[in-house]
Design a protein around this motif. Structure first.
Motif, PDB file in Angstrom:
ATOM      1  N   GLU A 126      22.922  36.420 -17.351  1.00 52.40           N
ATOM      2  CA  GLU A 126      21.832  37.235 -16.816  1.00 52.40           C
ATOM      3  C   GLU A 126      20.615  36.362 -16.506  1.00 52.40           C
ATOM      4  O   GLU A 126      20.220  35.535 -17.319  1.00 52.40           O
ATOM      5  N   LYS A 127      20.035  36.570 -15.365  1.00 50.28           N
ATOM      6  CA  LYS A 127      18.894  35.766 -14.953  1.00 50.28           C
ATOM      7  C   LYS A 127      17.628  36.274 -15.620  1.00 50.28           C
ATOM      8  O   LYS A 127      17.366  37.476 -15.678  1.00 50.28           O
ATOM      9  N   ASP A 128      16.844  35.341 -16.126  1.00 54.11           N
ATOM     10  CA  ASP A 128      15.574  35.680 -16.763  1.00 54.11           C
ATOM     11  C   ASP A 128      14.599  36.102 -15.675  1.00 54.11           C
ATOM     12  O   ASP A 128      14.288  35.312 -14.771  1.00 54.11           O
ATOM     13  N   GLU A 178      11.738  33.738 -14.950  1.00 53.21           N
ATOM     14  CA  GLU A 178      11.996  32.385 -14.437  1.00 53.21           C
ATOM     15  C   GLU A 178      11.251  32.169 -13.123  1.00 53.21           C
ATOM     16  O   GLU A 178      11.303  32.999 -12.219  1.00 53.21           O
TER      17      GLU A 178
END
Length: 242
Positions: free
Chosen positions: A23-25, A28
């Motif tokens: 899962e992408k933060d 970010e």
């Protein structure tokens, strides 16, 4: 076997990964301030604004029922730009404590209660067109007009949300990714704060319909050029009563 379970969970979740690590933060690539509480973000944006050498303020400001359209470039040394009220547009330039006012003849001849200016006043006012008129510090208009050129004064007054401050949605303001702060669920105003680079305030909607201000060009030098002597008119201790 483990990889097959992961694939199964992914498909069942219509694209949601169930094995972690993929899962992408959402934070970010941002400056991370969105992780803070709303009051902390507000403090960060205020600190960033105070430390900036310059800013451009543009938009509408309502003060005591009077609406003004601003386009001002401000710094610690002063400010320059235009202000438009219901009756006229004028330009302000302040360098240190010296304030200059440039306006056309209609500004100087605008009478109260619809009373037209005398022909002699019109002729005198026409001579001021294109001139920088010194505003004496003792003149009643000095404080009001200089307030439009005072970076610290304007920012302290503007960057205030009333009521309980909460975090709102992410979005963009001026092409920059931002997070919105709301005061009293929006009734006390909203403030968009940059999520890229320095957390500068980018857009303010004041509560109670008191105007919308865009804040841009943070950190850019503001060129404040003193007018030539031939461009300046000095009335001494007070401006003309008109």
């Amino acid at each position: 076997m483990v990889s097959m379970v992961c694939v199964g969970v992914t498909l069942a979740g219509a694209g949601l990964t169930g094995c972690g690590g993929d899962e992408k933060d959402p934070h970010e690539g941002t400056n991370g301030v969105a992780k803070l509480t709303a009051p902390q973000i507000q403090l960060k944006s205020r600190a960033a604004a105070r430390s900036a050498p310059g800013v451009r303020l543009s938009g509408t400001l309502v003060v005591k029922g009077q609406s003004y359209r601003l386009d001002m470039r401000l710094s610690d040394e002063g400010g320059t730009g235009s202000v438009t009220s219901r009756n006229s547009t004028f330009r302000l330039l302040r360098i240190g404590e010296q304030l200059y006012l440039e306006a056309d003849s209609s500004f100087w001849t605008h009478g109260k209660d619809g009373v037209e200016a005398a022909p002699s006043d019109v002729a005198a006012a026409e001579k001021l067109t294109g001139k920088f008129v010194k505003v004496p510090e003792g003149d009643p208009s000095y404080q009001q007009l200089s307030g439009f050129t005072d970076m610290d004064l304007l920012l302290d007054g503007l960057l205030t949300l009333h009521g309980k401050v909460d975090k709102g949605e992410w979005g963009t303001a001026g092409g920059v990714k931002s997070i919105r702060l709301t005061g009293d669920q929006g009734a006390g105003g909203t403030l968009d704060v940059a999520l890229e680079g320095v957390p500068y305030p980018l857009r303010l909607v004041r509560g109670g319909g008191a105007g919308t201000i865009k804040l841009s060009d943070w950190g850019r030098d503001v060129q404040l050029r003193k007018p030539k002597d031939t461009e300046v008119v000095d009335y001494g201790r007070a401006l003309p009563s008109s």
